[in-house]
Design a protein around this motif. Sequence first.
Motif, PDB file in Angstrom:
ATOM      1  N   LEU A 189       0.979  -1.121   0.119  1.00 14.04           N
ATOM      2  CA  LEU A 189      -0.280   0.084  -0.428  1.00 14.04           C
ATOM      3  C   LEU A 189       0.939   1.398   0.050  1.00 14.04           C
ATOM      4  CD1 LEU A 189      -2.839  -1.028   2.878  1.00 14.04           C
ATOM      5  CD2 LEU A 189      -2.718  -1.165   0.160  1.00 14.04           C
ATOM      6  N   GLU A 190       2.019   1.044  -0.805  1.00 14.41           N
ATOM      7  CA  GLU A 190       2.551   2.210  -0.751  1.00 14.41           C
ATOM      8  C   GLU A 190       3.148   2.458  -2.449  1.00 14.41           C
ATOM      9  OE1 GLU A 190       5.756   1.666   3.203  1.00 14.41           O
ATOM     10  OE2 GLU A 190       7.056   1.068   1.464  1.00 14.41           O
ATOM     11  N   MET A 191       3.217   4.570  -2.462  1.00 13.65           N
ATOM     12  CA  MET A 191       3.958   4.711  -3.611  1.00 13.65           C
ATOM     13  C   MET A 191       4.944   5.529  -3.630  1.00 13.65           C
ATOM     14  SD  MET A 191       2.005   7.154  -6.091  1.00 13.65           S
ATOM     15  CE  MET A 191       2.634   7.533  -8.106  1.00 13.65           C
ATOM     16  N   THR A 192       5.702   5.017  -4.580  1.00 13.61           N
ATOM     17  CA  THR A 192       7.353   6.533  -4.377  1.00 13.61           C
ATOM     18  C   THR A 192       7.775   6.575  -5.362  1.00 13.61           C
ATOM     19  OG1 THR A 192       8.206   4.585  -2.451  1.00 13.61           O
ATOM     20  CG2 THR A 192       9.845   6.020  -3.440  1.00 13.61           C
ATOM     21  N   ILE A 193       7.365   8.350  -5.411  1.00 13.48           N
ATOM     22  CA  ILE A 193       7.588   8.790  -5.937  1.00 13.48           C
ATOM     23  C   ILE A 193       9.241  10.059  -6.223  1.00 13.48           C
ATOM     24  CG2 ILE A 193       7.056  11.038  -7.472  1.00 13.48           C
ATOM     25  CD1 ILE A 193       4.628  10.712  -6.063  1.00 13.48           C
ATOM     26  N   THR A 194       9.445  10.168  -6.985  1.00  8.84           N
ATOM     27  CA  THR A 194      11.033  10.785  -7.366  1.00  8.84           C
ATOM     28  C   THR A 194      10.813  12.425  -8.182  1.00  8.84           C
ATOM     29  OG1 THR A 194      12.572   8.719  -7.252  1.00  8.84           O
ATOM     30  CG2 THR A 194      13.836  10.250  -8.034  1.00  8.84           C
ATOM     31  N   LEU A 195      11.617  12.900  -7.765  1.00 14.90           N
ATOM     32  CA  LEU A 195      11.054  14.624  -8.751  1.00 14.90           C
ATOM     33  C   LEU A 195      12.404  14.684  -9.389  1.00 14.90           C
ATOM     34  CD1 LEU A 195       9.899  16.598  -5.550  1.00 14.90           C
ATOM     35  CD2 LEU A 195       8.607  14.697  -7.030  1.00 14.90           C
ATOM     36  N   ARG A 196      12.275  15.489 -10.284  1.00 16.57           N
ATOM     37  CA  ARG A 196      12.942  16.113 -10.838  1.00 16.57           C
ATOM     38  C   ARG A 196      14.430  17.134 -10.317  1.00 16.57           C
ATOM     39  NH1 ARG A 196      12.982  14.609 -16.139  1.00 16.57           N
ATOM     40  NH2 ARG A 196      10.898  13.935 -17.151  1.00 16.57           N
ATOM     41  N   GLU A 197      15.190  17.266 -10.286  1.00 15.18           N
ATOM     42  CA  GLU A 197      16.258  18.712  -9.664  1.00 15.18           C
ATOM     43  C   GLU A 197      16.100  19.534 -10.255  1.00 15.18           C
ATOM     44  OE1 GLU A 197      20.004  16.540  -8.385  1.00 15.18           O
ATOM     45  OE2 GLU A 197      19.168  14.985  -8.101  1.00 15.18           O
ATOM     46  N   GLY A 198      16.444  20.748  -9.947  1.00 14.85           N
ATOM     47  CA  GLY A 198      16.614  22.444 -10.157  1.00 14.85           C
ATOM     48  C   GLY A 198      15.433  23.020 -11.045  1.00 14.85           C
ATOM     49  N   VAL A 199      14.081  22.544 -10.689  1.00 14.59           N
ATOM     50  CA  VAL A 199      13.098  22.562 -10.474  1.00 14.59           C
ATOM     51  C   VAL A 199      12.447  23.717  -9.660  1.00 14.59           C
ATOM     52  CG1 VAL A 199      10.876  23.053 -11.712  1.00 14.59           C
ATOM     53  CG2 VAL A 199      12.073  21.640 -12.360  1.00 14.59           C
ATOM     54  N   LYS A 200      11.939  25.846 -10.388  1.00 14.39           N
ATOM     55  CA  LYS A 200      11.790  26.295  -9.071  1.00 14.39           C
ATOM     56  C   LYS A 200       9.728  26.923  -9.632  1.00 14.39           C
ATOM     57  CE  LYS A 200      15.872  27.666  -7.677  1.00 14.39           C
ATOM     58  NZ  LYS A 200      16.353  29.386  -7.158  1.00 14.39           N
ATOM     59  N   PHE A 201       9.784  27.796  -8.765  1.00 10.07           N
ATOM     60  CA  PHE A 201       8.200  27.820  -9.002  1.00 10.07           C
ATOM     61  C   PHE A 201       8.088  28.805  -9.666  1.00 10.07           C
ATOM     62  CE2 PHE A 201       6.813  24.346  -6.237  1.00 10.07           C
ATOM     63  CZ  PHE A 201       5.658  23.808  -6.584  1.00 10.07           C
ATOM     64  N   HIS A 202       7.165  29.650 -10.350  1.00 10.54           N
ATOM     65  CA  HIS A 202       7.504  31.520 -10.959  1.00 10.54           C
ATOM     66  C   HIS A 202       8.491  31.906  -9.851  1.00 10.54           C
ATOM     67  CE1 HIS A 202       4.573  29.907 -14.132  1.00 10.54           C
ATOM     68  NE2 HIS A 202       6.095  29.769 -14.111  1.00 10.54           N
ATOM     69  N   ASP A 203       7.483  32.033  -8.757  1.00 10.55           N
ATOM     70  CA  ASP A 203       7.730  33.239  -7.162  1.00 10.55           C
ATOM     71  C   ASP A 203       8.971  32.193  -6.436  1.00 10.55           C
ATOM     72  OD1 ASP A 203       7.461  30.778  -6.175  1.00 10.55           O
ATOM     73  OD2 ASP A 203       6.221  31.472  -4.536  1.00 10.55           O
ATOM     74  N   GLY A 204      10.412  31.606  -7.066  1.00  8.72           N
ATOM     75  CA  GLY A 204      11.584  31.414  -6.407  1.00  8.72           C
ATOM     76  C   GLY A 204      11.577  29.650  -5.740  1.00  8.72           C
ATOM     77  N   THR A 205      10.718  29.603  -5.545  1.00  9.27           N
ATOM     78  CA  THR A 205      10.433  29.071  -4.219  1.00  9.27           C
ATOM     79  C   THR A 205      10.218  27.435  -4.608  1.00  9.27           C
ATOM     80  OG1 THR A 205       8.406  29.154  -3.158  1.00  9.27           O
ATOM     81  CG2 THR A 205       8.587  27.084  -2.914  1.00  9.27           C
ATOM     82  N   ALA A 206      11.168  26.223  -3.916  1.00  7.54           N
ATOM     83  CA  ALA A 206      11.937  25.295  -4.631  1.00  7.54           C
ATOM     84  C   ALA A 206      10.872  24.612  -4.794  1.00  7.54           C
ATOM     85  CB  ALA A 206      12.892  24.745  -3.797  1.00  7.54           C
ATOM     86  N   PHE A 207      11.122  23.260  -6.470  1.00  6.01           N
ATOM     87  CA  PHE A 207       9.736  22.642  -6.482  1.00  6.01           C
ATOM     88  C   PHE A 207      10.878  21.313  -6.063  1.00  6.01           C
ATOM     89  CE2 PHE A 207       8.820  18.758  -8.877  1.00  6.01           C
ATOM     90  CZ  PHE A 207       7.446  18.769  -8.726  1.00  6.01           C
ATOM     91  N   ASP A 208      10.267  20.550  -4.695  1.00  7.14           N
ATOM     92  CA  ASP A 208      10.889  19.436  -4.284  1.00  7.14           C
ATOM     93  C   ASP A 208      10.054  18.536  -3.115  1.00  7.14           C
ATOM     94  OD1 ASP A 208       9.768  21.266  -1.682  1.00  7.14           O
ATOM     95  OD2 ASP A 208      12.178  22.236  -1.623  1.00  7.14           O
ATOM     96  N   ALA A 209      10.238  17.678  -2.480  1.00  5.86           N
ATOM     97  CA  ALA A 209       8.879  16.774  -1.658  1.00  5.86           C
ATOM     98  C   ALA A 209       8.456  17.292  -0.817  1.00  5.86           C
ATOM     99  CB  ALA A 209      10.561  15.424  -1.002  1.00  5.86           C
ATOM    100  N   GLU A 210       8.724  18.574  -0.372  1.00  2.90           N
ATOM    101  CA  GLU A 210       7.559  19.296   0.581  1.00  2.90           C
ATOM    102  C   GLU A 210       6.538  19.865   0.456  1.00  2.90           C
ATOM    103  OE1 GLU A 210       7.541  19.231   4.021  1.00  2.90           O
ATOM    104  OE2 GLU A 210       9.832  17.655   4.163  1.00  2.90           O
ATOM    105  N   ALA A 211       7.110  20.263  -1.555  1.00  5.81           N
ATOM    106  CA  ALA A 211       6.197  21.388  -1.866  1.00  5.81           C
ATOM    107  C   ALA A 211       5.545  20.364  -2.854  1.00  5.81           C
ATOM    108  CB  ALA A 211       6.845  22.595  -2.727  1.00  5.81           C
ATOM    109  N   VAL A 212       5.651  19.203  -2.882  1.00  2.00           N
ATOM    110  CA  VAL A 212       4.685  17.928  -3.200  1.00  2.00           C
ATOM    111  C   VAL A 212       3.693  17.600  -1.985  1.00  2.00           C
ATOM    112  CG1 VAL A 212       4.664  15.714  -4.662  1.00  2.00           C
ATOM    113  CG2 VAL A 212       6.175  17.820  -5.603  1.00  2.00           C
ATOM    114  N   LYS A 213       4.578  17.502  -1.848  1.00  2.00           N
ATOM    115  CA  LYS A 213       3.587  17.004   0.094  1.00  2.00           C
ATOM    116  C   LYS A 213       2.394  17.509   0.713  1.00  2.00           C
ATOM    117  CE  LYS A 213       3.919  16.214   4.891  1.00  2.00           C
ATOM    118  NZ  LYS A 213       4.553  15.457   5.796  1.00  2.00           N
ATOM    119  N   TRP A 214       2.637  19.634  -0.072  1.00  2.00           N
ATOM    120  CA  TRP A 214       1.818  20.872   0.432  1.00  2.00           C
ATOM    121  C   TRP A 214       1.247  20.533  -0.168  1.00  2.00           C
ATOM    122  CZ3 TRP A 214      -0.887  24.043  -1.986  1.00  2.00           C
ATOM    123  CH2 TRP A 214      -1.285  25.301  -1.167  1.00  2.00           C
TER     124      TRP A 214
END
Length: 512
Positions: free
Chosen positions: A87-112
């Motif tokens: 009952l698990e799903m593991t996701i790997t994200l691309r590195e070096g991606v940012k939102f338009h306001d400069g916030t890092a696109f990372d695992a915490e952002a995806v969780k939120w």
Amino acid sequence: MKRILVVLLVLALMLPGFGMAEDAPKAGGVLKIASGNVTQIGSPPHVATYMEQQAVSPALETLARYGEGGRLVPWLASEWTLDPDGLEMTITLREGVKFHDGTAFDAEAVKWNLEYFKASGRNEISAVETIDVTDATHLTLHMSSWSSSIDENVLYTAGLMISPTFAQNSDEDTLFATPVGTGPFRFVRWDRGEKLVYEKNDEYWIEGKPYLDGVEMHFFSDANTTATALMTGVIDACVTGDTTVDEIMLGNGWTPVNGALPTSGLMRGVFFCSNDPEDPFYDIRVRQAFCYAMDVPTIASMYAKSGIATYTNQWNIPGSWAYNDETVGYPYDPAKAKELLAEAGYAGGVEINYYYNANSTLFAQVGQVMQAYAAQVGITLNLNPIAQALQDEMVGLNGKWDGIMEWAAQGKPYCAQLYARAFQEGGPRFSGSSLKPDDVLDLIEQGITAKTQAESEPILKELSRKIIDDYCLLLPFCVGTNCMYASRDVMDHHLAEFSGSQWTPEDCWLNR
């Protein structure tokens, strides 16, 4: 004479099928697209229609996209693994991606983002219990139960990413009207009812893209204006889904840039208000009577004249592995309709409201045909054209209507999650006025949690049959694809090539 020939040549070059594309994409230019009007563009859980999803695509991106054969392919997520037994799903994200306001696109952002989507009341990822962040590019989702469509629900439906920083520091009105994502274009402004404006994101994560300087989504008030704007070059493409536009464009020799989707389609029909004891349609006999009164294949043929449409008697794709050939449906039988109305206490007739999108001439024509069929059995059908924004509100989260509502929804073999959207509590489309039978809900859960196609096939077939034959919760007419058009110099747009809500603004360029 020479002047006439030159004018004809210019007009011909604007039509699909003419013009030559160069090998290398050209940079520059602003792509102008006619779209159906939108009401929400900044909050992913509230971006509910395919037109809204198309309209926000320049700014907001998903964790995965659809590719060949309708299969999910990596986008902001570079890979993922599914563990049905654990009952698990593991996701790997691309590195070096940012939102338009400069916030890092990372695992915490995806969780939120995923937690925000779930907290909105949408039910697509309700089985996600907890999310663990391993590091900046890895997170694991833990489920309370398995869903056969969990990858699609997490990576695409709930996978539309916005900046948590911007969202948390904005009031609701600002958030809902301002898409701040990772996309190839930055949001500039929204002139409501007129246009959405985007400008090039010079810090986009794919080097060398986008090619365009900007994208504008235009909202026209009527089909003739839309079609004329496309044919005269005022706009470059049209994705309105307006069947009147289809009639005009097809009549003027234009060919849609899209065709039937590989694994899905757009269902058309009507949806009953079946959960209100004060509504005549609370009685299944009245719902069935209405269905028997309609010559559905004839109505379906009306949609086929303005696009791609195939008659169906259930909410699924004819010929697909989940289509139930044993679903009987409601063949045209006015005598049976009258008999059922009499049994329900309406021998003297009954008055019903029908609501439909006011922007389409075809929907009005369909309403008039239904009105005539209904009158033959003693049903007075009141036609109520409504604005798209009001329709979206009436069928959206916590929305209600009486009588009958024009119905459009996605259709695909793995249909349990689609049914959940309409029949479970908290469903985002049509759930508010829908009856929710326990055995239908049980089958939806079984279909969602099935781990293999072989396991899910009999469940989904029985589910399709029950919704139509046992409970008569809706009356499907046909399944098809909204036609989309583009002038010949719009290149690499991939409009609705793999999904009706998807295109590729980062790849698109103008051959001018």
